[in-house]
Design a protein around this motif. Structure first.
Motif, PDB file in Angstrom:
ATOM      1  N   SER A  15       0.835  -1.192   0.000  1.00 12.80           N
ATOM      2  CA  SER A  15       0.000   0.000   0.000  1.00 12.80           C
ATOM      3  C   SER A  15       0.875   1.248   0.000  1.00 12.80           C
ATOM      4  N   LEU A  16       0.631   2.116  -0.977  1.00 15.19           N
ATOM      5  CA  LEU A  16       1.322   3.400  -1.091  1.00 15.19           C
ATOM      6  C   LEU A  16       0.301   4.490  -0.819  1.00 15.19           C
ATOM      7  N   LEU A  17       0.586   5.343   0.165  1.00 14.05           N
ATOM      8  CA  LEU A  17      -0.277   6.486   0.459  1.00 14.05           C
ATOM      9  C   LEU A  17       0.392   7.744  -0.057  1.00 14.05           C
ATOM     10  N   SER A  41      -3.440   4.804  -2.478  1.00 10.79           N
ATOM     11  CA  SER A  41      -4.473   5.636  -1.858  1.00 10.79           C
ATOM     12  C   SER A  41      -3.943   7.063  -1.898  1.00 10.79           C
ATOM     13  N   PRO A  58      -0.577   2.102   5.340  1.00  7.90           N
ATOM     14  CA  PRO A  58       0.368   2.110   4.219  1.00  7.90           C
ATOM     15  C   PRO A  58       1.676   1.411   4.563  1.00  7.90           C
ATOM     16  N   ILE A  61       4.860   5.979   2.387  1.00  8.52           N
ATOM     17  CA  ILE A  61       4.126   7.228   2.150  1.00  8.52           C
ATOM     18  C   ILE A  61       4.947   8.110   1.227  1.00  8.52           C
ATOM     19  N   THR A  85       2.622   4.511  11.512  1.00  9.59           N
ATOM     20  CA  THR A  85       3.474   5.162  10.509  1.00  9.59           C
ATOM     21  C   THR A  85       4.843   5.569  11.065  1.00  9.59           C
TER      22      THR A  85
END
Length: 135
Positions: A15-17, A41, A58, A61, A85
């Protein structure tokens, strides 16, 4: 539904935010997201990005240093205070590298800085390196 026999064929999805990133940059990254096993996202502001953390965890980020509603370093500090995070890679995206470097300190810094306009292949290589992952 995947069975135990299917596990060898399953690949992990990351997951990349993206926080504060321009739509064009997100579109460019999205072109390669699936083949890089990523879900992207995005949040248009720092506050929206922080709120999104209630729904998304994520793996990495990408934070635009010119995020609209806050100072990038204030947001970086807040992200480092949140348990989910605190230890994940946070990459700055900027067209003003010197201003980003001048604001960094020994205690608070981005894990990597990418320069705008985004170079998609280089960006994915950096993301993979930050995650110690090779496609």
């Amino acid at each position: 539904v995947a069975s135990a026999d299917d596990k060898s064929e399953m690949t992990e999805v990351y997951s990349l935010l993206c926080i504060g990133c321009e739509a064009a940059s997100i579109r460019q990254l999205a072109q390669f997201a699936k083949e890089n096993q990523f879900i992207i996202s995005s949040a248009s502001s720092g506050e929206e990005g922080l709120a999104l953390l209630n729904m998304v965890t994520p793996d990495i980020i990408l934070l635009d240093a010119q995020v609209s509603d806050s100072n990038a370093y204030e947001l970086l500090y807040r992200l480092r205070q949140i348990e989910i995070t605190a230890h994940i890679p946070i990459i700055a995206l900027t067209d003003e590298i010197m201003s980003v470097l001048q604001q960094s300190s020994d205690d608070l810094y981005f894990d990597y800085i990418l320069i705008k306009p985004i170079d998609v292949l280089h960006s994915w290589a950096v993301i993979h390196k930050m995650l110690n992952y090779a496609p």
